[in-house]
Design an enzyme around this catalytic site. Sequence first.
Site, short mmCIF file in Angstrom:
data_model
loop_
_atom_site.label_atom_id
_atom_site.label_comp_id
_atom_site.label_asym_id
_atom_site.label_seq_id
_atom_site.Cartn_x
_atom_site.Cartn_y
_atom_site.Cartn_z
N HIS A 56 2.05 32.01 29.61
CA HIS A 56 0.83 32.81 29.36
C HIS A 56 -0.28 32.52 30.38
O HIS A 56 -1.26 33.27 30.44
CB HIS A 56 0.26 32.51 27.97
CG HIS A 56 1.16 32.93 26.85
ND1 HIS A 56 1.66 34.21 26.74
CD2 HIS A 56 1.64 32.25 25.78
CE1 HIS A 56 2.42 34.29 25.65
NE2 HIS A 56 2.43 33.11 25.05
N ASP A 68 11.13 34.24 25.43
CA ASP A 68 10.14 33.78 24.44
C ASP A 68 9.71 34.99 23.59
O ASP A 68 9.65 36.11 24.07
CB ASP A 68 8.94 33.20 25.18
CG ASP A 68 7.97 32.46 24.28
OD1 ASP A 68 7.94 31.22 24.34
OD2 ASP A 68 7.22 33.12 23.54
N HIS A 76 6.92 35.72 22.57
CA HIS A 76 5.66 36.26 23.09
C HIS A 76 5.89 36.77 24.51
O HIS A 76 6.88 36.42 25.15
CB HIS A 76 4.58 35.17 23.08
CG HIS A 76 4.41 34.52 21.74
ND1 HIS A 76 4.97 33.29 21.43
CD2 HIS A 76 3.78 34.96 20.62
CE1 HIS A 76 4.67 32.99 20.17
NE2 HIS A 76 3.97 33.98 19.65
N ASP A 129 11.15 30.50 20.20
CA ASP A 129 10.33 30.97 19.09
C ASP A 129 10.70 32.40 18.68
O ASP A 129 10.01 33.01 17.86
CB ASP A 129 8.82 30.84 19.40
CG ASP A 129 8.45 31.39 20.76
OD1 ASP A 129 9.32 32.01 21.42
OD2 ASP A 129 7.29 31.20 21.17
ZN LIG Z 1 6.05 31.90 22.58
#
Ligand SMILES: [Zn+2]
Length: 376
Positions: A142, A179, A181, A267
């Site tokens: 991120h 991931d 996200h 995740d």
């Molecule tokens: Zn993540």
Amino acid sequence: MTMVGLVYSGRYLQHNTNPYRLPLSGEPLPFVEQVDHPSNPRLVERTIKLLDMSDIGQHLQMISPYSAPEPTIALYHTQAYITRVAALSEAGGGDAGQGAPVGVDSYVIALLAAGGAMAAVDAALGGDMTRAFALVRPPGHHAMSDKGMGFCIFNNVVIAAMHARRTYGLERVMIYDWDVHHGNGTQDAFYDDPNVLFVSTHQDRLYPEEFGHLDQIGTGEGTGRTINIPLPAGSGDATYMAAVEEIIMPIARQFKPELILISAGQDASASDPLGRMCVTAEGYRRMTEAMMTLAGELCGGRLAVVQEGGYSEIYAPYCTLAILEALTEYRSNLEEPVNQARADRWPQSQAIGLDARAALDAAKQQYAKYWKNLTP
Ligand SMILES: [Zn+2]
């Protein structure tokens, strides 16, 4: 015997993310007892302990990470940001941006995380192994050039890709980010770069909400080299494998990377508190094997895996074990005791839902404009 490099240092556990503060107000959660930050050291610690309890160690060659040199970090991050993180760490801690906690020593440990990803690249490209896994923290995907986000300080996988190109003279690198996200920092770093193929499967609009949409395809010469495959909540092994086999593998075969990197967030797992996906340890094993197949076909097997998120204390370590079992081509003596037997009966794991099928078809249609291998 296939040896795989495992990059790890106990120093990674010293990056202190507590207390958990609300991302917007910066206030601690209003409970009598403090709630641990989701990205606390226990996840990585439990993973290394699980690996230690299994008999996979005989197939792993431990590699000590080194500290990423500041000029290498500065290939992506702004000098002002690097200085700010160092100052924040020196002053005892704070937030490096949006929800990116920095504690005492976090600057040094974040450099060691980026250097750990670089060391995995060194192992995959330079040594007698071709596969390596960097079990690092803090995570990286991120992190933007000028700010930390979502628990990430420096973008480890971006630094690793830049290191591969600069130090080893590679031209084309592929990064697959699984991931749950979206890897917004990684997308940003290579958005106009035709020589880095960035592919992400993620839960649609989970975090950050403004990134990872189907129409984010890259810009300029990089148009079509950013592949976003947003998937509906509940997607499991069948949907992820369809994304890999129907979209990612054909594109990769046309792109012909010289190295494959994985931003490995466990995740998307069926037990994760921060995601709503349904991938099992078996699913992570199969996705890893698919990337090994691609690497074998396209780039001499060269594959480096960099740890990102994964927040189920019980389950994420088993997913990571399955990834390492795939990489080492060895089944350890530990059976995953949590989800597999149940997941074998879950429709989300075994079948592609209608909304997931629609999401996959939309992605195929979007990217078929840029990749002739892709048949919508
Ligand atoms: Zn993540």
